[in-house]
Design a protein around this motif. Structure first.
Motif, mmCIF file in Angstrom:
data_model
loop_
_atom_site.group_PDB
_atom_site.id
_atom_site.type_symbol
_atom_site.label_atom_id
_atom_site.label_comp_id
_atom_site.label_asym_id
_atom_site.label_seq_id
_atom_site.Cartn_x
_atom_site.Cartn_y
_atom_site.Cartn_z
ATOM 1 N N ILE A 76 -10.473 5.686 -7.842
ATOM 2 C CA ILE A 76 -11.285 4.532 -8.235
ATOM 3 C C ILE A 76 -12.732 4.783 -7.836
ATOM 4 O O ILE A 76 -13.033 4.984 -6.658
ATOM 5 N N SER A 77 -13.614 4.803 -8.820
ATOM 6 C CA SER A 77 -15.049 4.977 -8.566
ATOM 7 C C SER A 77 -15.727 3.611 -8.514
ATOM 8 O O SER A 77 -15.297 2.663 -9.177
ATOM 9 N N HIS A 78 -16.807 3.519 -7.741
ATOM 10 C CA HIS A 78 -17.520 2.254 -7.590
ATOM 11 C C HIS A 78 -18.977 2.434 -7.995
ATOM 12 O O HIS A 78 -19.554 3.512 -7.841
ATOM 13 N N ASN A 79 -19.574 1.393 -8.532
ATOM 14 C CA ASN A 79 -20.999 1.420 -8.852
ATOM 15 C C ASN A 79 -21.601 0.052 -8.596
ATOM 16 O O ASN A 79 -20.896 -0.965 -8.582
ATOM 17 N N ASP A 80 -22.914 0.039 -8.385
ATOM 18 C CA ASP A 80 -23.622 -1.218 -8.145
ATOM 19 C C ASP A 80 -24.758 -1.408 -9.147
ATOM 20 O O ASP A 80 -25.738 -2.098 -8.872
#
Length: 360
Positions: A56-60
């Motif tokens: 699972i990749s995260h971004n803001d």
């Protein structure tokens, strides 16, 4: 030195990445070349297994409507010349050009990692985007079925997912997607940038034909799966004339939601796209690039979160107005939030064999 198009591939060259110290440039040494020299072998697709450490990749990013995503593959055989994921291949010491569409990596342990991540007591369910970087239904998915295994896990946990693709092969999972849709766990966006088969054949050579994507939308909608269309990329003076046609065709096929993205050319993609234009549309090259610069503040690309998806200026405003009016006329995007809301309330962690169940 001009490069010739390669049948079935989007990139004209295999430019070295921005991290390489040595740059390789082809030039004419005036010695001439034999016919044998001019007939270089077509690059074949090489798929390597990657044992991922996390899935699972995260971004803001404030202009992206999700903050976590899953990418089953690195690289994409669709070969879309405009793909904003191309520069990520440089991190693997590969070229964002031909390497991106021929040297692929499959995360064979994706489903296992996802099950572990969702089973963590600290995990809070929220929308996962599938296909945010490379297409989860690119051709090798038909054989490897990694995306399908991911969807199976998400269904087991009653976890919501949004899928973006430009492949009609998504219908291979239509039964599973219909089951998830009945629990308000899935929505599907089909990306269509042009209805011109000739342009699509060279712009995104191994993606499904525009007509096949519309047929896939029709099948998904008939199965009760919420669907939408993303008009992307909008290329000024090349594909922008198809905006209204795409929206009306998608609505007729059952799409309920629509969005669009202006062509983005970060890092190495700018030169790769220029090569493609020079090879396939030489008379339009200057016009397309000049219009794009007018929508990017005089530059080829502007990374400002406020404008990078839609652009700015007169021509960008014109496209924005055309899109809104066409959506209104086609009846797209009604009560967008309520209709497309996905369910997180039913998220649950299945009890695994050999493990004690929860008391409360």
């Amino acid at each position: 030195m001009q490069h010739s198009p390669i049948k079935g591939r989007g990139s004209i060259s295999n430019r070295t990445s921005r991290f390489e110290q040595l740059q390789r440039v082809a030039f004419d040494d005036e010695w001439g070349a034999s016919d044998q020299d001019n007939c270089a072998p077509r690059p074949v697709t090489i798929v390597s297994n990657e044992t991922a450490k996390s899935i699972i990749s995260h971004n803001d990013s404030p202009d992206v409507p999700f903050d976590q995503s899953i990418n089953p593959y690195r690289g994409c055989e669709h070969g879309c010349i405009y793909c904003y994921a191309r520069p990520t291949h440089a991190y693997l010491n590969h070229s964002p050009g031909l390497d991106f569409e021929t040297r692929l990596y499959a995360k064979h342990n994706a489903a296992e990692l996802l099950r572990k991540a969702l089973s963590q007591a600290s995990y809070l369910p929220k929308l996962i985007a599938l296909g945010a970087n490379t297409d989860p239904y690119q051709p090798i998915e038909r054989r490897l079925r990694i995306t399908s295994s991911i969807l199976t896990v998400l269904n087991e946990f009653n976890h919501p997912v949004a899928i973006t693709t430009k492949s009609a092969s998504i219908t291979h999972d239509i039964d599973l997607l219909a089951q998830m849709a009945s629990k308000k766990l899935v929505r599907v966006y089909m990306s269509i940038g042009s209805l011109d088969g000739e342009i699509a054949r060279t712009l995104e050579p191994r993606a499904s034909a525009p007509g096949a994507r519309l047929n896939a939308l029709r099948k998904l909608a008939a199965a009760g799966i919420p669907t939408g269309v993303i008009v992307a990329p909008v290329i000024p003076a090349l594909t922008d004339h198809d905006i209204e046609k795409i929206l009306f065709s998608a609505q007729e096929a059952g799409a309920q939601y629509a969005a669009y993205v202006l062509l983005r050319l970060p890092l190495e993609i700018s030169e790769l796209f220029r090569e493609w234009l020079a090879a396939h549309h030489p008379l339009k090259e200057a016009h397309v690039m000049n219009l794009l610069k007018q929508m990017r503040g005089g530059k080829t690309y502007d990374s400002d979160f406020r404008t990078r998806m839609k652009g700015s200026g007169i021509f960008a405003d014109l496209i924005r107005q055309r899109f809104r009016k066409a959506c209104a006329k086609a009846g797209l995007n009604p009560e967008r939030r309520a209709h497309f809301a996905l369910n997180t309330a039913d998220f649950c962690r299945p009890t695994q064999a050999g493990k004690q169940g929860e008391l409360f």
